[in-house]
Scaffold this motif. Structure first.
Motif, PDB file in Angstrom:
ATOM      1  N   LEU A 292      23.525 -45.052  41.115  1.00  0.00           N
ATOM      2  CA  LEU A 292      23.045 -44.227  42.218  1.00  0.00           C
ATOM      3  C   LEU A 292      21.725 -44.784  42.785  1.00  0.00           C
ATOM      4  O   LEU A 292      21.557 -44.872  44.013  1.00  0.00           O
ATOM      5  CB  LEU A 292      22.857 -42.795  41.731  1.00  0.00           C
ATOM      6  N   VAL A 293      20.805 -45.173  41.902  1.00  0.00           N
ATOM      7  CA  VAL A 293      19.520 -45.668  42.384  1.00  0.00           C
ATOM      8  C   VAL A 293      19.688 -47.020  43.070  1.00  0.00           C
ATOM      9  O   VAL A 293      18.974 -47.333  44.036  1.00  0.00           O
ATOM     10  CB  VAL A 293      18.490 -45.740  41.224  1.00  0.00           C
TER      11      VAL A 293
ATOM     12  N   LEU B 168      16.917 -34.531  44.990  1.00  0.00           N
ATOM     13  CA  LEU B 168      18.200 -33.856  45.181  1.00  0.00           C
ATOM     14  C   LEU B 168      19.305 -34.546  44.385  1.00  0.00           C
ATOM     15  O   LEU B 168      20.262 -33.895  43.932  1.00  0.00           O
ATOM     16  CB  LEU B 168      18.562 -33.823  46.672  1.00  0.00           C
ATOM     17  N   LEU B 169      19.184 -35.859  44.217  1.00  0.00           N
ATOM     18  CA  LEU B 169      20.170 -36.619  43.441  1.00  0.00           C
ATOM     19  C   LEU B 169      19.862 -36.595  41.951  1.00  0.00           C
ATOM     20  O   LEU B 169      20.630 -37.141  41.147  1.00  0.00           O
ATOM     21  CB  LEU B 169      20.210 -38.075  43.932  1.00  0.00           C
ATOM     22  N   GLY B 170      18.740 -35.994  41.582  1.00  0.00           N
ATOM     23  CA  GLY B 170      18.369 -35.905  40.172  1.00  0.00           C
ATOM     24  C   GLY B 170      17.794 -37.179  39.593  1.00  0.00           C
ATOM     25  O   GLY B 170      17.735 -37.342  38.371  1.00  0.00           O
ATOM     26  N   LEU B 171      17.357 -38.092  40.450  1.00  0.00           N
ATOM     27  CA  LEU B 171      16.830 -39.375  39.968  1.00  0.00           C
ATOM     28  C   LEU B 171      15.345 -39.291  39.628  1.00  0.00           C
ATOM     29  O   LEU B 171      14.833 -40.112  38.863  1.00  0.00           O
ATOM     30  CB  LEU B 171      17.070 -40.465  41.024  1.00  0.00           C
TER      31      LEU B 171
ATOM     32  N   ALA C  77      11.990 -43.969  40.223  1.00  0.00           N
ATOM     33  CA  ALA C  77      13.418 -43.791  39.941  1.00  0.00           C
ATOM     34  C   ALA C  77      13.985 -45.020  39.234  1.00  0.00           C
ATOM     35  O   ALA C  77      14.835 -44.900  38.338  1.00  0.00           O
ATOM     36  CB  ALA C  77      14.179 -43.525  41.234  1.00  0.00           C
ATOM     37  N   PHE C  78      13.520 -46.212  39.626  1.00  0.00           N
ATOM     38  CA  PHE C  78      13.958 -47.437  38.960  1.00  0.00           C
ATOM     39  C   PHE C  78      13.580 -47.412  37.480  1.00  0.00           C
ATOM     40  O   PHE C  78      14.351 -47.849  36.623  1.00  0.00           O
ATOM     41  CB  PHE C  78      13.315 -48.644  39.646  1.00  0.00           C
ATOM     42  N   GLU C  79      12.394 -46.917  37.197  1.00  0.00           N
ATOM     43  CA  GLU C  79      11.932 -46.886  35.812  1.00  0.00           C
ATOM     44  C   GLU C  79      12.590 -45.744  35.037  1.00  0.00           C
ATOM     45  O   GLU C  79      12.990 -45.905  33.877  1.00  0.00           O
ATOM     46  CB  GLU C  79      10.412 -46.747  35.786  1.00  0.00           C
ATOM     47  N   ASN C  80      12.722 -44.573  35.662  1.00  0.00           N
ATOM     48  CA  ASN C  80      13.320 -43.414  34.986  1.00  0.00           C
ATOM     49  C   ASN C  80      14.760 -43.672  34.552  1.00  0.00           C
ATOM     50  O   ASN C  80      15.176 -43.286  33.453  1.00  0.00           O
ATOM     51  CB  ASN C  80      13.292 -42.188  35.904  1.00  0.00           C
TER      52      ASN C  80
ATOM     53  N   THR D 289       9.121 -51.534  43.776  1.00  0.00           N
ATOM     54  CA  THR D 289       8.368 -50.732  42.826  1.00  0.00           C
ATOM     55  C   THR D 289       6.903 -51.108  42.925  1.00  0.00           C
ATOM     56  O   THR D 289       6.538 -52.078  43.583  1.00  0.00           O
ATOM     57  CB  THR D 289       8.861 -50.972  41.382  1.00  0.00           C
ATOM     58  N   SER D 290       6.053 -50.360  42.271  1.00  0.00           N
ATOM     59  CA  SER D 290       4.630 -50.681  42.298  1.00  0.00           C
ATOM     60  C   SER D 290       4.395 -51.982  41.541  1.00  0.00           C
ATOM     61  O   SER D 290       5.087 -52.279  40.553  1.00  0.00           O
ATOM     62  CB  SER D 290       3.822 -49.547  41.658  1.00  0.00           C
ATOM     63  N   ASN D 291       3.426 -52.761  42.006  1.00  0.00           N
ATOM     64  CA  ASN D 291       3.131 -54.016  41.317  1.00  0.00           C
ATOM     65  C   ASN D 291       2.601 -53.754  39.899  1.00  0.00           C
ATOM     66  O   ASN D 291       2.779 -54.573  39.000  1.00  0.00           O
ATOM     67  CB  ASN D 291       2.155 -54.881  42.111  1.00  0.00           C
TER      68      ASN D 291
END
Length: 600
Positions: free
Chosen positions: A9-10, A41-44, A475-478, A516-518
């Protein structure tokens, strides 16, 4: 690591964001808002994480530093900085771009790159207005060099600041890097960027037409007052006998208006010389008139003239002064008086150039003209003076007045606020956002600008763009998507050579920092790269340094806060970043890998 529905999803969201950026189906700030709303809303991400970008250190810092920059611009400090740059670079686009970019890169080595870029942006826009060089051709190279400037020192960017704290792997602490350990590579990267834009600028920068710098008249006024001519700089040679302006009879004999004078001995500048002012050898004049009359004036008195302003390049730049047409209102105090009686030059610093009375345009004999209701006066003055005249209600101007009143008396306070802010950041090590907010607050409390002016100065498009992208990184990390991609790449590489290892680490870091953040990319990839380096027999410190430097290789999309900052002021689109950023990304990687092998 298994591929979960959340990871899929992400990744889908990421692809959609890229498509929206590239094809610009909606504005970029709307993309940020859509991401901010859809991810929870997507739960990410959690709702708190979704809106955390609005209070992030980066976003708050951008808001504060823009306000500080607006305060410096309001006091004329940025105008003086632009003047200094133009004195060295002239109107040569390549020199201007190189000088601005190199200066910002150098400053970025010692303060956050967003701060350096935001402080220089008003000066860059003024330079664009004065020279006709498109703002995008100055601001885009400046943004790239501001980002790269963060690689010059250990305090130049957040990844490098974190680096020494991450030099621990398998329980072993490695030797820390020094303040200037990476400086040779950073210098090479800055030089490469400057050469990139110098050699390829005409192909990679937005193909916008050069901004037309109009003569003293706007296009609308030029239709009516086309006989006024243009502005010229005239120099009086040695041997000329001193005379007053009235004795020279320049207006009556040549239909020209002297709007400024400069004495090189006393260094006195007069933006509205009076009839009784004396002109002598060495003096420089700014004269508005038709070229044929300028030529005749120069020939009769032995003066030289030039269409390029050098002495008055700052005083009479379009950002400082202009020409406006004012219609005499029915209740004007000017009605029934002659222009000579009003003494516009002496009282207000305004130079009358022409008048329309009835159906006749008058240029030569203005002093004796009696003003009537409905007459049109063509006036040359500072924009701040026109704002004052507008408030007096004697004249109704036919065009919007440009610029805003400059509060030069507040310049020392504004510079003091900047100095204290920099001291808090560099010496006291106070968090960037808090220090910058203090500077912005001090600007407002010191009446450098009002609170409403501060709000208006903030580019909210930039704020919402960045605020929306920050939760995407979370979201990438979660979901574990970031770790999965890193593991897949490293497993595919196997046991590479040191050179291939550095290339893979650099590419992986560059990819992550686009979305993502550096800081997040650095925290994730430094331990991973150090472990991989140990398994390959390479130096883990070199791998860690590669990650920290490659975190600045983010040019392809306007997702970096500096790129987002200049996007709207420069009139840039996502495709402009793609066109210029692709080559910059490749060059950055080549120089980085080569530099790491040479210096480490």
């Amino acid at each position: 690591m298994p591929i979960t529905p959340d990871i899929i999803l992400v990744l889908v969201v990421l692809v959609l964001v890229i498509l929206l950026f590239v094809f610009e189906w909606v504005r970029v700030d709307m993309v940020g808002i859509m991401v901010m709303v859809c991810l929870p809303l997507l739960g990410l991400v959690t709702p708190e994480q979704a809106i955390s970008g609005l209070s992030s250190n980066a976003v708050v810092s951008i808001i504060a530093v823009i306000i500080i920059g607006a305060g410096l611009d309001k006091t004329g400090v940025m105008n003086k900085l632009a003047h200094l740059i133009l004195r060295v670079a002239g109107k040569d686009e390549t020199k201007i771009t190189s000088m601005v970019s190199a200066t910002v890169a150098g400053i970025s080595g010692f303060m956050q790159n967003i701060g350096a870029a935001a402080l220089f942006m008003p000066a860059a826009r003024r330079i664009s207005a004065q020279t006709g060089v498109p703002a995008s051709h100055i601001l885009l190279p400046m943004a790239f060099c501001a980002i790269i400037g963060g690689t010059l020192t250990l305090v130049g960017s957040s990844p490098l600041i974190l680096l020494n704290d991450l030099l621990v792997v398998q329980g072993v602490k490695y030797e820390h890097f020094g303040m200037f350990s990476m400086t040779p590579i950073g210098v090479l990267l800055v030089i490469a960027a400057l050469l990139y834009f110098r050699l390829l600028g005409k192909w990679i920068l937005p193909p916008s037409k050069q901004v037309k710098v109009h003569g003293p008249l706007s296009p609308m006024l030029d239709k009516t007052y086309h006989d006024i001519g243009s502005i010229y700089e005239m120099r009086i040679p040695s041997g000329f006998q001193e005379q007053t302006l009235s004795e020279l009879r320049i207006r009556s004999n040549y239909a020209c208006s002297v709007v400024a004078a400069y004495n090189p001995v006393t260094h006195k500048r007069n933006n509205a010389p009076l009839r009784d002012d004396t002109l002598g050898p060495g003096d420089v004049l700014a004269v508005i008139g038709d070229k044929q009359f300028i030529c005749k004036l120069a020939a009769d008195y032995g003066w030289t003239y030039s269409a390029e302003l050098k002495v008055f390049s700052d005083d009479l730049s379009p950002t400082n002064v202009g020409i406006m047409e004012g219609i005499v209102s029915p209740r004007s105090r000017l009605v029934g008086k002659t222009i000579g009686e009003i003494e516009l030059r002496k009282k207000l610093g305004v130079v009358p150039l022409a008048a329309f009375s009835g159906h006749e345009m008058i240029i030569s004999d203005l002093s004796n003209l009696t003003i009537s209701e409905g007459d049109a006066l063509l006036l040359h003055a500072k924009w701040s003076t026109f704002h004052q005249l507008k408030d007096q209600n004697d004249l109704v101007f036919t065009e919007p007045i440009q610029g805003e009143p400059i509060r030069e008396e507040k310049a020392p306070w504004a510079l003091g606020c900047l100095a204290v802010t920099m001291f808090m950041i560099l010496v006291l090590d106070i968090q960037l956002s808090i220090a910058l907010l203090f500077g912005a607050m001090a600007m407002i409390l010191g009446r450098v600008l009002t609170i409403d002016e501060a709000y208006r100065s903030v580019d909210w498009m930039t704020v919402f763009l960045l605020a929306g992208l920050i939760p995407l990184g979370l979201a990438f990390e979660n979901t574990g998507a970031a770790k999965m991609i890193a593991d897949m790449l490293m497993n595919a590489v196997g046991v590479p050579s040191p050179t291939v290892l550095l290339i893979c680490i650099g590419l992986l870091t560059s990819f992550f920092t686009l979305f993502t953040s550096n800081v997040g990319a650095t925290v994730l990839l430094v331990p991973l790269s150090m472990n991989l380096a140990l398994s390959c027999g390479a130096d883990p410190r070199v791998a860690a340094m590669t990650v920290a430097l490659a975190a600045s290789n983010t040019f392809i999309l306007p997702t970096h806060q500096v790129n987002a900052l200049v996007m709207r002021p420069a009139g840039l689109k996502s495709v402009d970043y793609l066109r210029a950023g692709t080559g910059m990304t490749i060059i950055f990687m080549i120089v980085l890998v080569a530099g790491m092998q040479v210096f480490f």
